[in-house]
Design a protein around this motif. Structure first.
Motif, short mmCIF file in Angstrom:
data_model
loop_
_atom_site.label_atom_id
_atom_site.label_comp_id
_atom_site.label_asym_id
_atom_site.label_seq_id
_atom_site.Cartn_x
_atom_site.Cartn_y
_atom_site.Cartn_z
N SER A 24 19.63 5.67 -5.50
CA SER A 24 20.56 6.47 -6.04
C SER A 24 21.19 5.41 -7.28
CB SER A 24 21.72 6.48 -4.95
OG SER A 24 22.28 5.49 -4.45
N VAL A 25 21.10 4.24 -7.19
CA VAL A 25 21.63 3.38 -8.30
C VAL A 25 20.30 3.20 -9.17
CG1 VAL A 25 22.39 1.12 -8.58
CG2 VAL A 25 23.28 2.25 -6.54
N HIS A 26 19.17 2.81 -8.73
CA HIS A 26 17.89 2.65 -9.76
C HIS A 26 17.25 3.88 -9.82
CE1 HIS A 26 18.74 -1.93 -9.53
NE2 HIS A 26 19.00 -1.37 -8.10
N ARG A 27 17.95 4.60 -10.70
CA ARG A 27 17.46 6.00 -10.72
C ARG A 27 16.01 6.30 -11.56
NH1 ARG A 27 22.74 5.79 -11.51
NH2 ARG A 27 24.07 7.35 -10.66
N ASP A 28 15.63 5.28 -11.99
CA ASP A 28 14.51 5.27 -12.93
C ASP A 28 13.42 4.72 -12.12
OD1 ASP A 28 15.54 2.50 -13.17
OD2 ASP A 28 14.91 2.48 -15.34
N GLU A 29 13.49 4.05 -11.09
CA GLU A 29 12.44 3.26 -10.25
C GLU A 29 11.84 4.22 -9.13
OE1 GLU A 29 13.80 -0.48 -9.06
OE2 GLU A 29 14.85 -0.93 -11.00
N VAL A 30 12.17 5.46 -8.99
CA VAL A 30 11.48 6.12 -7.90
C VAL A 30 10.25 6.01 -7.82
CG1 VAL A 30 11.32 8.57 -7.01
CG2 VAL A 30 13.53 7.95 -8.12
N ALA A 31 9.46 6.24 -8.95
CA ALA A 31 7.82 6.27 -8.99
C ALA A 31 7.34 5.07 -8.54
CB ALA A 31 7.22 6.86 -10.02
N ASP A 32 8.07 3.97 -8.91
CA ASP A 32 7.63 2.58 -8.75
C ASP A 32 7.76 2.01 -7.14
OD1 ASP A 32 6.67 2.19 -11.26
OD2 ASP A 32 8.73 1.47 -11.81
N VAL A 33 9.11 2.53 -6.70
CA VAL A 33 9.28 2.12 -5.29
C VAL A 33 8.49 2.74 -4.48
CG1 VAL A 33 11.08 2.51 -3.52
CG2 VAL A 33 11.92 1.73 -5.80
N PHE A 34 8.13 4.06 -4.56
CA PHE A 34 7.12 4.74 -3.58
C PHE A 34 5.73 4.44 -3.80
CE2 PHE A 34 10.83 7.63 -3.01
CZ PHE A 34 10.96 7.64 -1.84
N ARG A 35 5.37 3.93 -5.05
CA ARG A 35 4.14 3.28 -5.03
C ARG A 35 3.98 2.07 -4.30
NH1 ARG A 35 1.63 -1.00 -7.76
NH2 ARG A 35 -0.57 -0.72 -8.08
N THR A 36 4.95 1.10 -4.24
CA THR A 36 5.09 -0.23 -3.67
C THR A 36 4.94 0.13 -2.15
OG1 THR A 36 6.37 -1.49 -5.17
CG2 THR A 36 6.59 -2.20 -2.74
N VAL A 37 5.70 1.05 -1.57
CA VAL A 37 5.82 1.37 -0.13
C VAL A 37 4.57 1.97 0.44
CG1 VAL A 37 8.30 1.19 -0.11
CG2 VAL A 37 7.07 3.32 -0.33
N SER A 38 3.86 2.58 -0.59
CA SER A 38 2.56 3.26 0.01
C SER A 38 1.57 2.15 0.41
CB SER A 38 1.82 3.88 -1.25
OG SER A 38 1.22 3.07 -2.25
N TYR A 39 1.63 0.77 -0.05
CA TYR A 39 0.64 -0.16 0.56
C TYR A 39 1.23 -0.37 2.05
CZ TYR A 39 -1.02 -1.08 -4.13
OH TYR A 39 -1.80 -1.11 -5.15
N PHE A 40 2.26 0.19 2.33
CA PHE A 40 3.01 -0.39 3.78
C PHE A 40 2.98 0.75 4.57
CE2 PHE A 40 3.76 -3.26 0.55
CZ PHE A 40 3.50 -4.63 0.95
N ASP A 41 2.54 1.91 4.32
CA ASP A 41 2.82 3.32 4.97
C ASP A 41 1.90 3.27 6.29
OD1 ASP A 41 3.13 6.10 5.77
OD2 ASP A 41 3.99 6.22 3.71
N GLY A 42 2.64 3.66 7.46
CA GLY A 42 1.84 3.84 8.75
C GLY A 42 0.90 5.00 8.52
N VAL A 43 0.91 6.01 7.70
CA VAL A 43 0.04 6.89 7.47
C VAL A 43 -1.35 6.34 7.21
CG1 VAL A 43 -0.56 9.10 6.37
CG2 VAL A 43 1.69 8.66 7.35
N ASN A 44 -1.17 5.74 6.22
CA ASN A 44 -2.49 4.98 5.58
C ASN A 44 -3.11 3.83 6.34
OD1 ASN A 44 -2.18 6.26 3.08
ND2 ASN A 44 -0.96 4.71 2.19
N PHE A 45 -2.41 3.18 7.26
CA PHE A 45 -3.03 2.33 8.34
C PHE A 45 -3.34 3.28 9.55
CE2 PHE A 45 0.28 -0.63 6.75
CZ PHE A 45 -0.69 -1.58 6.12
N ALA A 46 -2.95 4.46 9.80
CA ALA A 46 -3.44 5.34 10.79
C ALA A 46 -5.11 5.91 10.58
CB ALA A 46 -2.66 6.33 10.92
#
Length: 324
Positions: free
Chosen positions: A236-258
């Motif tokens: 909500s503060v860093h409005r221009d970082e949405v794509a970058d943030v979700f790209r980062t967390v995709s490396y840590f997503d339990g769905v991808n580990f499952a």
């Protein structure tokens, strides 16, 4: 309390596509290889505890970057031969607590390795003992956005690596049957257990409860409280970082580990959970590669899930697979 998410029937069919980086496997192979190459040795010493009918020891083992991570190791006082082991990871904000505080698995006949979570242990419970000696760029309070600008610096890269190294250390304990090691944990601990099961050598079963850190975007969009809101606040503060943030967390997503877990797995989920939306847990469960899989559903529970009832279910389920 109303349902917080989809109906049970909808959850059974909920299989969202979750972003998976092309270099996901290469990233984790390199990360784990670097941690192992950093060296360090595990040390086991007697714990200061009033518990007399179990052996309780303080384990220090090398985690991410060879940095020391602590765990309690509890086991039956008199046992013949190597025992099966349960490696447990803690929920968000908690630490390993006091020596002898968490011994149910040891009382059930297992070697229980209860792993501290670096940089946590001061939100609830009896404390933790493992620092996280890494800084961070701009972040919200909590750990969800620490180092969020890159998967290389993200906080959970260190935590998941610690988890793999905890399994490595457990496998090397002389009183552990290395062919019978399970991983478990609730909430954050469930998400860590999924990563450990996918990335470790020799995990034979996984038991994630009300697993956090799965389907991050869905969690951020629908959670009513808890740590997912740290990411929402940051964006909500860093409005221009949405794509970058979700790209980062995709490396840590339990769905991808499952998708990479083939060992027997028992999940749990609570349908009135306001912290971990049940659809995020089902997203991981429904992508699970394991053929031997089951999920315990608690229709009227919040984030406490099944509590002691779930532990009893786990104990019976694991004994059937480990012959314990």
């Amino acid at each position: 309390m109303p349902l917080t998410d989809l109906t049970h029937a909808e959850l059974l069919a909920f299989r969202p596509e979750v972003q998976e980086p092309a270099d996901f496997d290469a990233f984790w192979r390199r990360t784990i290889a670097e941690a192992r190459a950093a060296g360090g040795t595990a040390e086991l010493t007697p714990a200061d505890t009033p518990v007399t009918q179990l052996i309780v020891e303080d384990l220090v083992f090398p985690g991410f970057g060879g940095e020391p991570v602590r765990a309690w190791v509890s086991r039956p006082l008199h046992a013949d031969g190597p025992l099966p082991a349960v490696v447990q990871f803690q929920g968000y904000g908690g630490g390993r607590g006091l020596a002898g505080e968490n011994v149910a698995w040891a009382l059930a006949g297992y070697v229980h390795v209860f792993v501290d979570t670096r940089g946590q242990g001061s939100g609830w419970g009896s404390g933790g003992d493992t620092p996280d000696p890494h800084g961070s760029g701009p972040a919200t309070p909590g750990v969800m956005t620490r180092g969020i600008h890159s998967p290389e610096t993200y906080y959970y890269r260190r935590v998941y690596t610690d988890a793999v190294r905890a399994v490595d250390a457990t496998r090397d304990l002389p009183f552990v049957d290395a062919s019978r090691i399970a991983v478990t944990g609730g909430s954050q601990g469930g998400g860590i257990a999924l990563a450990a099961a996918a990335l470790s050598d020799g995990v034979a079963a996984a038991m994630p409860d009300v697993a956090f850190l799965c389907a991050f975007r869905r969690g951020v969009e629908v959670a009513g409280g808890g740590p997912y809101l740290e990411l929402a606040t940051y964006l909500s503060v860093h409005r221009d970082e949405v794509a970058d943030v979700f790209r980062t967390v995709s490396y840590f997503d339990g769905v991808n580990f499952a998708r990479r877990i083939h060992v027997p797995t028992l999940f749990s989920v609570a349908l009135m959970d306001t912290v971990v939306p049940p659809s995020t847990t089902f997203a991981a469960y429904n992508h699970l590669a394991a053929e031997d899989r089951a999920i315990e559903v608690y229709p009227f529970n919040d984030h406490e899930g099944g509590g002691a009832a779930q532990w009893r279910a786990q104990a019976g389920w694991l004994a059937a697979r480990f012959g314990a």
